[in-house]
Design an enzyme around this catalytic site. Structure first.
Site, PDB file in Angstrom:
ATOM      1  N   ASN A 214      26.025  59.047  -8.123  1.00 27.48           N
ATOM      2  CA  ASN A 214      27.296  58.325  -8.217  1.00 27.48           C
ATOM      3  C   ASN A 214      27.248  57.111  -7.285  1.00 27.48           C
ATOM      4  O   ASN A 214      26.655  57.146  -6.203  1.00 27.48           O
ATOM      5  CB  ASN A 214      28.504  59.226  -7.930  1.00 27.48           C
TER       6      ASN A 214
ATOM      7  N   CYS B 127      32.702  64.842 -15.659  1.00 30.81           N
ATOM      8  CA  CYS B 127      34.084  64.423 -15.924  1.00 30.81           C
ATOM      9  C   CYS B 127      34.233  64.112 -17.421  1.00 30.81           C
ATOM     10  O   CYS B 127      33.249  64.028 -18.166  1.00 30.81           O
ATOM     11  CB  CYS B 127      34.437  63.194 -15.080  1.00 30.81           C
TER      12      CYS B 127
ATOM     13  N   GLU C  42      26.045  61.031 -13.814  1.00 35.75           N
ATOM     14  CA  GLU C  42      25.567  61.294 -15.182  1.00 35.75           C
ATOM     15  C   GLU C  42      25.383  59.988 -15.947  1.00 35.75           C
ATOM     16  O   GLU C  42      24.400  59.794 -16.665  1.00 35.75           O
ATOM     17  CB  GLU C  42      26.573  62.167 -15.952  1.00 35.75           C
TER      18      GLU C  42
ATOM     19  N   GLU D 121      29.902  54.281  -5.807  1.00 34.57           N
ATOM     20  CA  GLU D 121      31.335  53.974  -5.693  1.00 34.57           C
ATOM     21  C   GLU D 121      31.574  52.504  -5.347  1.00 34.57           C
ATOM     22  O   GLU D 121      30.668  51.782  -4.935  1.00 34.57           O
ATOM     23  CB  GLU D 121      31.965  54.897  -4.643  1.00 34.57           C
TER      24      GLU D 121
HETATM   25  N1  THU Z   1      31.589  62.127  -9.972  1.00 35.96           N
HETATM   26  C1  THU Z   1      30.382  62.119 -10.616  1.00 35.96           C
HETATM   27  O1  THU Z   1      29.460  61.393 -10.228  1.00 35.96           O
HETATM   28  N2  THU Z   1      30.236  62.908 -11.700  1.00 35.96           N
HETATM   29  C2  THU Z   1      31.203  63.741 -12.179  1.00 35.96           C
HETATM   30  O2  THU Z   1      31.042  64.292 -13.255  1.00 35.96           O
HETATM   31  C3  THU Z   1      32.407  63.986 -11.388  1.00 35.96           C
HETATM   32  C4  THU Z   1      32.729  62.906 -10.406  1.00 35.96           C
HETATM   33  C5  THU Z   1      31.756  61.266  -8.792  1.00 35.96           C
HETATM   34  C6  THU Z   1      32.662  60.084  -8.992  1.00 35.96           C
HETATM   35  C7  THU Z   1      33.103  59.800  -7.582  1.00 35.96           C
HETATM   36  O3  THU Z   1      32.120  58.981  -6.957  1.00 35.96           O
HETATM   37  C8  THU Z   1      33.102  61.156  -6.899  1.00 35.96           C
HETATM   38  O4  THU Z   1      32.322  62.016  -7.735  1.00 35.96           O
HETATM   39  C9  THU Z   1      34.473  61.769  -6.704  1.00 35.96           C
HETATM   40  O5  THU Z   1      35.188  61.751  -7.889  1.00 35.96           O
END
Ligand code: THU
Length: 135
Positions: free
Chosen positions: A42, A90, A55, A44
């Protein structure tokens, strides 16, 4: 492909997480039908909404390298300094996986290389909307 290797790759990818705002680290390892693994984390943003999930990072890396056929994806997530939990994709990522995964492609949620649960995309995204609806 041994899923232990794929689960370990998701945990490795989690180490690369750029998550200074949520402090929630996520890694994904995407397996192509030919046996290649693409990793993603991830990433941000201070503006929050441009954030990219692990993902989709893995999927976009693979698709932009010409990959189109996938077998599975493993996902690992943990709060900074904490233990990995079963972290499910998500809704946005489930939809994006549907673009390239068949319903029987597998989605692993990983705690350790030996402790993971295996689902299919069809199980975690039932009654999904896809390309077939537009034909
Ligand atoms: N996040 C993911 O990378 N994948 C998911 O399926 C759930 C959420 C990340 C997004 C954000 O950087 C952090 O988790 C908190 O939501």
């Amino acid at each position: 492909m041994d899923y232990k290797t794929l689960a370990a790759a998701a945990l490795e990818a989690m180490e690369m997480s750029y998550s200074p705002y949520s402090h929630f680290r996520v890694g994904a390892a995407l397996l192509t039908k030919s046996g290649k693994i693409y990793k993603g984390c991830n990433i941000e943003s201070a503006a929050y909404s441009p954030t990219n999930c692990a993902e989709r990072t893995a999927l976009f890396k693979a698709v932009s390298e010409g990959e189109r056929e996938f077998a599975a994806i493993a996902v690992a997530g943990a709060p900074k300094g904490g233990e990995p939990q079963y972290c499910y994709p998500c809704g946005v990522c489930r939809q994006m996986l549907k673009e390239f995964f068949r319903d029987d492609c597998e989605v692993l949620v990983v705690k350790t290389a030996d402790d993971y649960k295996v689902h299919t995309l069809g199980e975690i995204l039932p009654f999904g909307f896809g390309a077939e609806n537009l034909r």
